[in-house]
Design an enzyme around this catalytic site. Structure first.
Site, mmCIF file in Angstrom:
data_model
loop_
_atom_site.group_PDB
_atom_site.id
_atom_site.type_symbol
_atom_site.label_atom_id
_atom_site.label_comp_id
_atom_site.label_asym_id
_atom_site.label_seq_id
_atom_site.Cartn_x
_atom_site.Cartn_y
_atom_site.Cartn_z
ATOM 1 N N ASP A 17 59.036 62.380 23.216
ATOM 2 C CA ASP A 17 58.012 63.407 23.037
ATOM 3 C C ASP A 17 57.377 63.311 21.654
ATOM 4 O O ASP A 17 56.149 63.278 21.524
ATOM 5 C CB ASP A 17 58.625 64.800 23.233
ATOM 6 C CG ASP A 17 59.454 64.887 24.499
ATOM 7 O OD1 ASP A 17 60.664 64.596 24.417
ATOM 8 O OD2 ASP A 17 58.902 65.230 25.555
ATOM 9 N N TYR A 193 68.808 54.138 28.183
ATOM 10 C CA TYR A 193 69.784 55.205 28.358
ATOM 11 C C TYR A 193 71.108 54.581 28.811
ATOM 12 O O TYR A 193 71.185 53.374 29.056
ATOM 13 C CB TYR A 193 69.296 56.199 29.408
ATOM 14 C CG TYR A 193 67.937 56.785 29.121
ATOM 15 C CD1 TYR A 193 67.734 57.662 28.063
ATOM 16 C CD2 TYR A 193 66.828 56.453 29.915
ATOM 17 C CE1 TYR A 193 66.485 58.200 27.783
ATOM 18 C CE2 TYR A 193 65.576 56.986 29.659
ATOM 19 C CZ TYR A 193 65.407 57.857 28.589
ATOM 20 O OH TYR A 193 64.163 58.370 28.328
ATOM 21 N N GLN A 255 58.243 53.289 13.987
ATOM 22 C CA GLN A 255 57.415 52.856 15.106
ATOM 23 C C GLN A 255 56.707 51.531 14.874
ATOM 24 O O GLN A 255 56.643 50.689 15.774
ATOM 25 C CB GLN A 255 56.400 53.949 15.449
ATOM 26 C CG GLN A 255 57.034 55.139 16.162
ATOM 27 C CD GLN A 255 56.010 56.194 16.513
ATOM 28 O OE1 GLN A 255 55.104 56.483 15.746
ATOM 29 N NE2 GLN A 255 56.150 56.778 17.688
ATOM 30 N N GLU A 273 58.910 56.904 27.706
ATOM 31 C CA GLU A 273 57.458 56.746 27.794
ATOM 32 C C GLU A 273 56.864 55.979 26.629
ATOM 33 O O GLU A 273 56.106 55.029 26.830
ATOM 34 C CB GLU A 273 56.786 58.123 27.898
ATOM 35 C CG GLU A 273 55.276 58.050 28.034
ATOM 36 C CD GLU A 273 54.635 59.380 28.411
ATOM 37 O OE1 GLU A 273 53.545 59.671 27.890
ATOM 38 O OE2 GLU A 273 55.220 60.113 29.226
ATOM 39 N N SER A 275 58.161 53.878 24.238
ATOM 40 C CA SER A 275 58.523 52.462 24.147
ATOM 41 C C SER A 275 58.044 51.691 25.375
ATOM 42 O O SER A 275 57.756 50.494 25.290
ATOM 43 C CB SER A 275 60.041 52.301 23.974
ATOM 44 O OG SER A 275 60.741 52.881 25.055
#
Length: 377
Positions: A17, A193, A255, A273, A275
């Protein structure tokens, strides 16, 4: 007059986010001369992406963006010209009153999650709910014409092209992370994950005749890596070898460095989202670990993207990459799917470049948002 933007972000999934909203805020300032306040409820997560952040401050400036801590006890604040609720976060009720009290009604948008599902095109830009007389609009990032597009800074692909053609620049960058790349090794980044399928994937690489060097930035998948290695703890920078596979843990990078890491690698496993989009701009074959949702709704999004992404591939390449993605996201055995993917690696590499160029032919997300505001007023 400079347009004032407020972007609200609640940190749900560690970095996805804030990763998206931080990129968007910087681009609006740098390329569209907007004044941007970025409201974030978790500055410690933000600090990982931007180490200059002082988590003790309620207000600070970073790279032209006014970063504000989103407090639990909201203080009276004047509403901006454009208000973005990122990923359907709920705005403070007092701020919504401030929007309604403005002499000029602000543009209020819900910047939604990225999806390749067909219905997104039909819903993009439509009005949503109203608060008093303030209308909210849906704004959907996407991969097809009729959506808001993807985040992409000006000149990004040219910078990537120059970097990927400069072996010395890549070597210097990797050495700065403590990585010495062997000439014949396939370099892979792994950001994911927790995944029960990791052991079978690592086993397949370790048993191969091709050398593999997997770079794992600090993150949630490290527990599975540690179990596969049979160790008690993984230290950043240490090399672990088993058969043809070398595994190396990297420090969490900011980043711009993560972009360069993706550009260096031959294959990128990514998650969430932010990456996911950056791996597509790398123009290299990728493996996406989508964020899991209740009732397996995420699998519908996965299939929708695969339908788009695999168009134009041969049946063999399409079957290989689709099988790999499905197995990875189900935590299943990766062995045969990885072997099939390796056999189609040349076609998949060419396809990744073509897909990148196709997506870059459309307006980027920041430009689309600015245009939407221009049309709205």
């Amino acid at each position: 007059m400079t347009v004032r933007w407020d972007i609200f972000c609640t940190v749900v999934d560690n970095f996805g986010d804030i990763g998206v909203t931080w990129r968007l805020a910087r681009q609006l300032v740098a390329e569209h001369q907007c004044t941007v306040r970025l409201w974030v409820d978790d500055l410690r997560a933000f600090e990982r992406l931007c180490p200059e952040i002082d988590v003790s401050l309620g207000e600070q400036w970073q790279q032209g963006v006014q970063v504000r801590h989103w407090p639990k006890e909201w203080l009276p604040t004047e509403a901006a010209d454009v208000v973005i609720a990122a990923f359907a976060c709920q705005l403070p009720s007092a701020y919504m009153d401030a929007m309604a009290e403005r002499q000029t009604t602000p543009l209020w948008m819900n910047l939604d999650y990225l999806s390749a599902e067909d219905w997104v095109v039909g819903c993009h830009g439509l009005p949503s709910v109203k608060y008093k007389h303030v209308q909210k609009y849906f704004f959907f990032p996407g991969f097809q014409a009729g959506t808001g597009g993807l985040l992409r800074e000006a000149g990004l692909l040219e910078r990537r092209r120059q970097f990927q053609q400069n072996a010395q620049a890549q070597r210097i960058f990797l050495q700065g992370l403590g990585v010495d790349r062997e000439a014949d090794a396939c370099l892979i980044s792994l950001f994911a994950y927790e995944n029960a399928g990791l052991a079978s994937w690592f086993d397949a690489m370790a048993a191969d005749t091709q050398a593999f060097h997997v770079l794992v930035p600090e993150g949630r998948v490290l527990g599975d890596v540690e179990r596969w290695l049979g160790g008690d703890g993984l230290k950043v920078g240490a090399l672990h070898r088993r058969g043809a596979l070398t595994v190396q843990v990297l420090p969490f990078v900011r980043q711009d460095q993560y972009d360069q890491l993706l550009w260096c690698c031959d294959f990128n496993a990514v998650r969430g989202e932010d990456s996911f989009v950056r791996a597509q701009w790398a123009g290299r074959p990728l493996l996406w670990h989508i964020y899991q949702q209740e009732e397996d709704v995420h699998l519908e999004k996965l299939e929708a993207f695969l339908r788009l992404y695999t168009q134009g591939l041969s049946p063999a390449a399409q079957k290989a990459i689709s099988g790999l993605w499905r197995a990875w996201n189900a935590g299943q055995d990766m062995t045969e799917h990885w072997k099939a993917t390796r056999q189609e690696q040349q076609e998949l590499a060419e396809h990744a470049q073509a897909w990148c160029l196709e997506q870059a032919s459309r307006a980027d997300l920041a430009a689309a948002l600015v245009k939407f505001y221009g049309n709205w007023i």
